[in-house]
Design an enzyme around this catalytic site. Structure first.
Site, PDB file in Angstrom:
ATOM      1  N   GLY A   6      28.213  55.003  39.449  1.00 33.06           N
ATOM      2  CA  GLY A   6      28.882  54.922  38.236  1.00 33.06           C
ATOM      3  C   GLY A   6      30.186  55.616  37.795  1.00 33.06           C
ATOM      4  O   GLY A   6      30.708  55.349  36.803  1.00 33.06           O
ATOM      5  N   CYS A  48      45.375  28.028  36.412  1.00 32.69           N
ATOM      6  CA  CYS A  48      45.535  27.308  35.191  1.00 32.69           C
ATOM      7  C   CYS A  48      44.553  27.704  34.189  1.00 32.69           C
ATOM      8  O   CYS A  48      43.568  27.006  34.050  1.00 32.69           O
ATOM      9  CB  CYS A  48      45.337  25.894  35.782  1.00 32.69           C
ATOM     10  SG  CYS A  48      46.515  25.396  36.800  1.00 32.69           S
ATOM     11  N   ARG A  73      39.423  41.408  37.558  1.00 31.31           N
ATOM     12  CA  ARG A  73      39.053  42.339  36.442  1.00 31.31           C
ATOM     13  C   ARG A  73      39.784  42.558  35.241  1.00 31.31           C
ATOM     14  O   ARG A  73      39.366  42.353  34.280  1.00 31.31           O
ATOM     15  CB  ARG A  73      39.147  43.973  37.140  1.00 31.31           C
ATOM     16  CG  ARG A  73      38.204  44.023  38.399  1.00 31.31           C
ATOM     17  CD  ARG A  73      38.457  45.592  38.830  1.00 31.31           C
ATOM     18  NE  ARG A  73      37.396  46.268  37.648  1.00 31.31           N
ATOM     19  CZ  ARG A  73      37.857  47.213  36.791  1.00 31.31           C
ATOM     20  NH1 ARG A  73      39.279  47.326  36.680  1.00 31.31           N
ATOM     21  NH2 ARG A  73      37.181  47.677  36.148  1.00 31.31           N
TER      22      ARG A  73
END
Ligand code: LLP
Length: 413
Positions: A239, A342, A312
């Site tokens: 993390g 698209c 992301r």
């Protein structure tokens, strides 16, 4: 610290100009720096050198064989969440004895494969999963080594999609239920408790919640040992965040100090599950400008990489710096860097101030080594990018760009 730098007005990865890679391999292409990957692993190893530690690189961050193989050679273990990741680790030469298996939804066949491979431990996330693992262990005539992933109910203060340590999260078993489950496991002949595990979230920029969570699970570890459980491993998860724009995450050394101060009296072997911090800034996504388009409202730069290649920004509104590989002279303008997919969310960079760009110019999307290629898809039937590993003055293609036929492999018209 990474090995991407400017040299003679252009961007290089170690001793190789990114223009050369784009010309020879095409775009979009992920480019990784071997020296950076190795350096990061070394920094983590160093920071925890004072205690027995297994560094289990979190495969989901970047599961490319060349990256896994490099870390395996560097002595790392692996944190996996699927049978597919286990297969990749073994294919890359990883040591099964240093593998921890995390995740809320392990299938029976995946448990069997992991037990046969002889992994270090399963991080179990529910009572029902524990019961299944017991059954699978007994079926194979072994005791499956496990830790419970305990939810410490700590706010990691990160994006809500990647926070995992709150009460409301699907991850882990509630702290209050953990002792009862460990006790119940004593009667299960297919199991052996070897540790305690937690992971509170990703892209953490503050060491305090980490310390708080680890202090809580450390207390549980000590309590269980006092009750006679022969525990040996405390898994503190991963993390640790990185800098995408202005974030100031604690450095690895500060993170290590926080972890070590919360665990020093336990005498446990630490398991770490770092993902992003090892790979994020060791990679860039190289993309070429296709067109420019000026509308009454905005100025768009359309590039050949999209949200299928790097998800992301679209999924988390994540920021990645984007720079011209060979910046042109001229006044900067504010532009939207968008991909060909698209979807209106296919924006790689929103409101970026960049020097003039033209069709054919190369851009580098930075800090893209983590959760870039591993989250890429073929949406819009786009072939996924190639991947290149730079090593000093040389590079090699470690994953070919997908061929059109790869797009329909296994399909029948
Ligand atoms: N251990 C466990 C149990 C995890 O769930 C994760 C990440 C890690 C370790 C590694 O965390 P790291 O050190 O990389 O922060 N796709 C998102 C990140 C999802 C993280 C999921 N779990 C992103 O692109 O930001």
């Amino acid at each position: 610290m990474n090995h991407f730098h400017e040299q003679r007005g252009a961007l290089w990865a170690e001793g190789v100009a990114l223009c050369r890679i784009a010309d020879e391999v095409g775009t979009p292409t992920y480019v990784y720096s071997r020296a950076t990957l190795e350096r990061h692993l070394g920094v983590v190893r160093e920071a925890f050198a004072s205690v027995p530690t297994v560094i289990c690189y979190s495969v989901k961050a970047n599961s490319t064989l060349a990256v896994l193989s490099l870390f395996a050679k560097g002595g790392a273990g692996f944190d996996i969440v699927s049978g597919g990741e286990l297969a990749r680790v073994l294919k890359a030469g990883g040591d099964a004895k240093k593998v921890v298996f995390s995740g809320v939804g392990k299938r029976e066949d995946e448990m069997v494969a992991a037990l046969r491979a002889g992994i270090l431990m399963f991080n179990v996330e529910s009572a029902e999963e524990l019961a299944l693992l017991d059954r699978v262990g007994r079926g194979l005539g072994v005791r499956a080594p496990f830790s419970l992933r305990v939810n410490p109910d700590v706010d990691a203060k990160t994006h809500r999609y990647i926070a995992t340590g709150l009460k409301t999260s699907k991850f882990g078993v509630p702290f209050e239920e953990a002792v009862a489950l460990y006790r119940a496991s004593r009667r299960m002949k297919g199991l052996t408790a070897v540790g305690v595990d937690c992971h509170i979230g990703s892209q953490l920029t503050d060491a305090r919640p980490v310390k708080e969570a680890i202090t809580r699970v450390g207390g549980l570890y000590a309590e269980l040992k006092a009750q006679g459980f022969p525990l040996t491993h405390l898994d503190v998860g991963g993390g640790l965040g990185v800098t995408y724009s202005s974030e100031k995450p604690p450095g690895v050394a500060a993170y290590a100090r926080a972890v070590l101060s919360a665990t020093k009296t336990l005498g446990a072997t630490l398991v770490l599950e770092p993902g992003r911090v090892l790979v994020a800034n060791a990679g860039v996504l190289l993309t070429r400008v296709l067109f420019r388009k000026q509308t009454p409202a905005k100025r768009f730069v359309i590039v050949d990489a999209g949200m299928n290649d790097l998800l992301r920004p679209a999924l988390y509104e994540a920021h990645h710096d984007i720079v011209a590989v060979k910046p042109r002279r001229g006044a900067k303008a504010t532009v939207e860097i968008v991909g060909p997919v698209c979807e209106s969310s296919d924006v790689l960079g929103h409101a970026r101030s960049l020097a003039p760009l033209q069709g054919g110019d190369l851009l580098a999307v930075k800090t893209a080594g983590a959760y870039g290629m591993s989250m890429a898809s073929t949406y819009n039937s786009r072939q996924r990018p190639a991947e290149v590993l730079v090593d000093g003055d040389d590079y090699r293609v470690v994953r070919k760009r997908e061929a059109l036929e790869d797009l329909w492999r296994g399909e029948t018209p």
